[in-house]
Scaffold this motif. Structure first.
Motif, PDB file in Angstrom:
ATOM      1  N   GLU A 163      -0.960  10.603   5.425  1.00 14.68           N
ATOM      2  CA  GLU A 163      -1.981  11.161   4.547  1.00 14.68           C
ATOM      3  C   GLU A 163      -1.634  10.861   3.101  1.00 14.68           C
ATOM      4  N   ALA A 164      -2.654  10.485   2.325  1.00 13.90           N
ATOM      5  CA  ALA A 164      -2.421  10.174   0.918  1.00 13.90           C
ATOM      6  C   ALA A 164      -3.740  10.227   0.166  1.00 13.90           C
ATOM      7  N   THR A 165      -3.640  10.417  -1.146  1.00 17.49           N
ATOM      8  CA  THR A 165      -4.810  10.343  -2.026  1.00 17.49           C
ATOM      9  C   THR A 165      -4.809   8.978  -2.672  1.00 17.49           C
ATOM     10  N   LEU A 166      -5.837   8.186  -2.372  1.00 14.99           N
ATOM     11  CA  LEU A 166      -5.853   6.779  -2.774  1.00 14.99           C
ATOM     12  C   LEU A 166      -7.125   6.430  -3.540  1.00 14.99           C
ATOM     13  N   PRO A 167      -7.025   5.464  -4.468  1.00 17.13           N
ATOM     14  CA  PRO A 167      -8.229   4.976  -5.138  1.00 17.13           C
ATOM     15  C   PRO A 167      -9.059   4.154  -4.169  1.00 17.13           C
ATOM     16  N   GLY A 168     -10.362   4.386  -4.161  1.00 16.78           N
ATOM     17  CA  GLY A 168     -11.238   3.665  -3.251  1.00 16.78           C
ATOM     18  C   GLY A 168     -11.588   2.285  -3.779  1.00 16.78           C
ATOM     19  N   GLY A 169     -12.549   1.665  -3.137  1.00 15.85           N
ATOM     20  CA  GLY A 169     -13.008   0.353  -3.596  1.00 15.85           C
ATOM     21  C   GLY A 169     -12.434  -0.791  -2.778  1.00 15.85           C
ATOM     22  N   GLU A 170     -12.627  -1.993  -3.286  1.00 14.34           N
ATOM     23  CA  GLU A 170     -12.266  -3.208  -2.554  1.00 14.34           C
ATOM     24  C   GLU A 170     -10.782  -3.296  -2.245  1.00 14.34           C
ATOM     25  N   VAL A 171      -9.946  -2.816  -3.163  1.00 17.37           N
ATOM     26  CA  VAL A 171      -8.501  -2.883  -2.932  1.00 17.37           C
ATOM     27  C   VAL A 171      -8.121  -2.096  -1.689  1.00 17.37           C
ATOM     28  N   LEU A 172      -8.700  -0.911  -1.518  1.00 16.96           N
ATOM     29  CA  LEU A 172      -8.388  -0.078  -0.360  1.00 16.96           C
ATOM     30  C   LEU A 172      -8.898  -0.717   0.929  1.00 16.96           C
ATOM     31  N   PHE A 173     -10.128  -1.224   0.912  1.00 18.15           N
ATOM     32  CA  PHE A 173     -10.669  -1.869   2.106  1.00 18.15           C
ATOM     33  C   PHE A 173      -9.800  -3.059   2.524  1.00 18.15           C
ATOM     34  N   SER A 174      -9.426  -3.879   1.553  1.00 16.22           N
ATOM     35  CA  SER A 174      -8.611  -5.063   1.857  1.00 16.22           C
ATOM     36  C   SER A 174      -7.265  -4.664   2.442  1.00 16.22           C
ATOM     37  N   LYS A 175      -6.677  -3.606   1.884  1.00 14.28           N
ATOM     38  CA  LYS A 175      -5.371  -3.159   2.361  1.00 14.28           C
ATOM     39  C   LYS A 175      -5.458  -2.651   3.798  1.00 14.28           C
TER      40      LYS A 175
ATOM     41  N   PRO B 222     -11.685  10.011   5.539  1.00 14.85           N
ATOM     42  CA  PRO B 222     -13.034  10.538   5.778  1.00 14.85           C
ATOM     43  C   PRO B 222     -13.844   9.623   6.704  1.00 14.85           C
ATOM     44  N   GLU B 223     -14.866  10.175   7.307  1.00 14.53           N
ATOM     45  CA  GLU B 223     -15.684   9.427   8.252  1.00 14.53           C
ATOM     46  C   GLU B 223     -16.399   8.262   7.578  1.00 14.53           C
ATOM     47  N   SER B 224     -16.825   8.466   6.326  1.00 15.22           N
ATOM     48  CA  SER B 224     -17.543   7.403   5.614  1.00 15.22           C
ATOM     49  C   SER B 224     -16.658   6.166   5.427  1.00 15.22           C
ATOM     50  N   LEU B 225     -15.370   6.397   5.168  1.00 12.60           N
ATOM     51  CA  LEU B 225     -14.438   5.272   5.006  1.00 12.60           C
ATOM     52  C   LEU B 225     -14.235   4.569   6.338  1.00 12.60           C
ATOM     53  N   ALA B 226     -14.092   5.333   7.411  1.00 15.35           N
ATOM     54  CA  ALA B 226     -13.902   4.746   8.734  1.00 15.35           C
ATOM     55  C   ALA B 226     -15.089   3.872   9.127  1.00 15.35           C
ATOM     56  N   LYS B 227     -16.311   4.344   8.841  1.00 15.25           N
ATOM     57  CA  LYS B 227     -17.515   3.576   9.184  1.00 15.25           C
ATOM     58  C   LYS B 227     -17.590   2.272   8.388  1.00 15.25           C
ATOM     59  N   GLU B 228     -17.211   2.323   7.111  1.00 16.34           N
ATOM     60  CA  GLU B 228     -17.277   1.119   6.288  1.00 16.34           C
ATOM     61  C   GLU B 228     -16.222   0.101   6.722  1.00 16.34           C
ATOM     62  N   VAL B 229     -15.037   0.577   7.086  1.00 15.98           N
ATOM     63  CA  VAL B 229     -14.000  -0.336   7.583  1.00 15.98           C
ATOM     64  C   VAL B 229     -14.464  -0.991   8.883  1.00 15.98           C
ATOM     65  N   LYS B 230     -15.107  -0.190   9.768  1.00 16.55           N
ATOM     66  CA  LYS B 230     -15.623  -0.731  11.024  1.00 16.55           C
ATOM     67  C   LYS B 230     -16.679  -1.805  10.761  1.00 16.55           C
ATOM     68  N   ARG B 231     -17.583  -1.528   9.817  1.00 18.65           N
ATOM     69  CA  ARG B 231     -18.636  -2.494   9.497  1.00 18.65           C
ATOM     70  C   ARG B 231     -18.043  -3.808   9.003  1.00 18.65           C
ATOM     71  N   ARG B 232     -17.044  -3.709   8.138  1.00 17.42           N
ATOM     72  CA  ARG B 232     -16.418  -4.921   7.591  1.00 17.42           C
ATOM     73  C   ARG B 232     -15.631  -5.674   8.659  1.00 17.42           C
ATOM     74  N   ALA B 233     -14.981  -4.926   9.553  1.00 20.73           N
ATOM     75  CA  ALA B 233     -14.231  -5.575  10.630  1.00 20.73           C
ATOM     76  C   ALA B 233     -15.168  -6.319  11.575  1.00 20.73           C
ATOM     77  N   GLU B 234     -16.324  -5.736  11.873  1.00 20.66           N
ATOM     78  CA  GLU B 234     -17.307  -6.392  12.745  1.00 20.66           C
ATOM     79  C   GLU B 234     -17.865  -7.648  12.079  1.00 20.66           C
ATOM     80  N   LYS B 235     -18.101  -7.559  10.787  1.00 23.36           N
ATOM     81  CA  LYS B 235     -18.594  -8.726  10.038  1.00 23.36           C
ATOM     82  C   LYS B 235     -17.561  -9.849  10.052  1.00 23.36           C
TER      83      LYS B 235
END
Length: 306
Positions: free
Chosen positions: A263-275, A288-301
């Motif tokens: 668990e951690a408090t992290l800055p969002g955005g492209e850096v987090l998604f890429s990491k 959060p669920e919103s982050l999980a859904k966006e990561v899933k969408r990017r992974a599928e793409k």
């Protein structure tokens, strides 16, 4: 004659770093027009020669440029220096002496891929780096240490190239990226220059007076100034644990039997998604669920590309 002249131009610039067409023409015994033609061929071959017009102009070779690593093997290099040294002692020939000086000016130092500050050593090289980045970093470090101005060719994120004269004060290592914190004479203010975006750097020989820096207010949050912080929880696979520990710190890891969470408090955005995506199946976003859904969408793409 042509290739002899081109080699003479190259070694002259390696030694002096600055010359003029008239000086090179006189040294090579050719016209200035021929010199400019030879310079164009050297540039096309990959030598980063910089031609500046005007009163303070000239023909420059950046301090960051060295002979290619495979120009000589270490054995060939040592043999050439030793042979020329012995010949110079016997013959007292100016041409032999000049050749020896040119080779010695390019002597390869084992420390050039390291930045050494006090008791901390940082390897500035990257995988597959042919020392280009490390040489650049060493020039910046030396200039900051010696309070010497640098002439930069800098390329911004939009691909625009600009020439800057800077007064380098500090090297900054932030989020695995090197920056030089310097007074920019073009902007009359301090700026952070990303080292990877510096096309070439040349010491001007001008010594600058250091300016006062309030280290407490250095702009070290520049990557995340506008990023919204997010409380994130991950499920971590054992194979990814060492890398997650280095990323988030061991204090943010919880191991309960076979279950590992972070668990951690992290800055969002492209850096987090890429990491997150870089870990592959090593970690999973629990909230959060919103982050999980966006990561899933990017992974599928990403998967759709293969």
């Amino acid at each position: 004659m042509k290739f002899q002249a081109m080699l003479k131009i190259l070694f002259t610039l390696l030694k002096k770093r600055r010359s003029s067409a008239a000086e090179l023409a006189a040294a090579c015994g050719v016209s200035e027009r021929s010199i400019h033609r030879y310079l164009e061929e050297l540039i096309v071959s990959g030598v980063p020669i910089d031609i500046i017009r005007g009163r303070n102009g000239g023909i420059f070779l950046p301090d960051t440029y060295k002979l290619p690593e495979n120009f000589f093997t270490k054995e060939e290099y040592a043999a050439a220096v030793n042979a020329l040294g012995a010949l110079s002692e016997q013959m007292r020939d100016d041409a032999v002496k000049s050749a020896l000086e040119k080779l010695l000016s390019q002597q390869k130092a084992d420390r050039r891929d390291m930045t050494l500050t006090g008791r901390v050593i940082v390897d500035g090289g990257t995988w597959g780096d042919a020392y280009d980045f490390s040489d650049k970093l060493k020039v910046l470090e030396d200039a900051a240490e010696d309070d010497e101005c640098l002439d930069l060719l800098y390329i911004d994120r939009e691909g625009k190239e600009s020439r800057r004269t800077i007064e380098p004060h500090l090297l900054v290592y932030k989020q695995n990226i090197w920056y030089v914190y310097a007074w920019c004479r073009k902007r009359s203010d301090f700026r952070l220059f990303k080292v990877a975006r510096i096309k070439s750097a040349r010491k001007t020989g001008e010594i600058f007076a250091r300016r006062e820096i309030d280290r407490a207010h250095l702009p070290l949050k520049f990557n995340f100034e506008n990023a919204e912080l997010t409380d994130v929880k991950f499920s971590v696979q054992k194979k990814a644990l060492p890398d997650v520990e280095e990323w988030l710190g061991i204090d943010n890891i919880r191991v309960e039997g076979e279950n590992i969470t972070a668990e951690a408090t992290l800055p969002g955005g492209e850096v987090l998604f890429s990491k997150i995506l870089a870990f592959g199946d090593g970690i999973k976003v629990l909230s959060p669920e919103s982050l999980a859904k966006e990561v899933k969408r990017r992974a599928e793409k990403l998967a759709a590309l293969y």
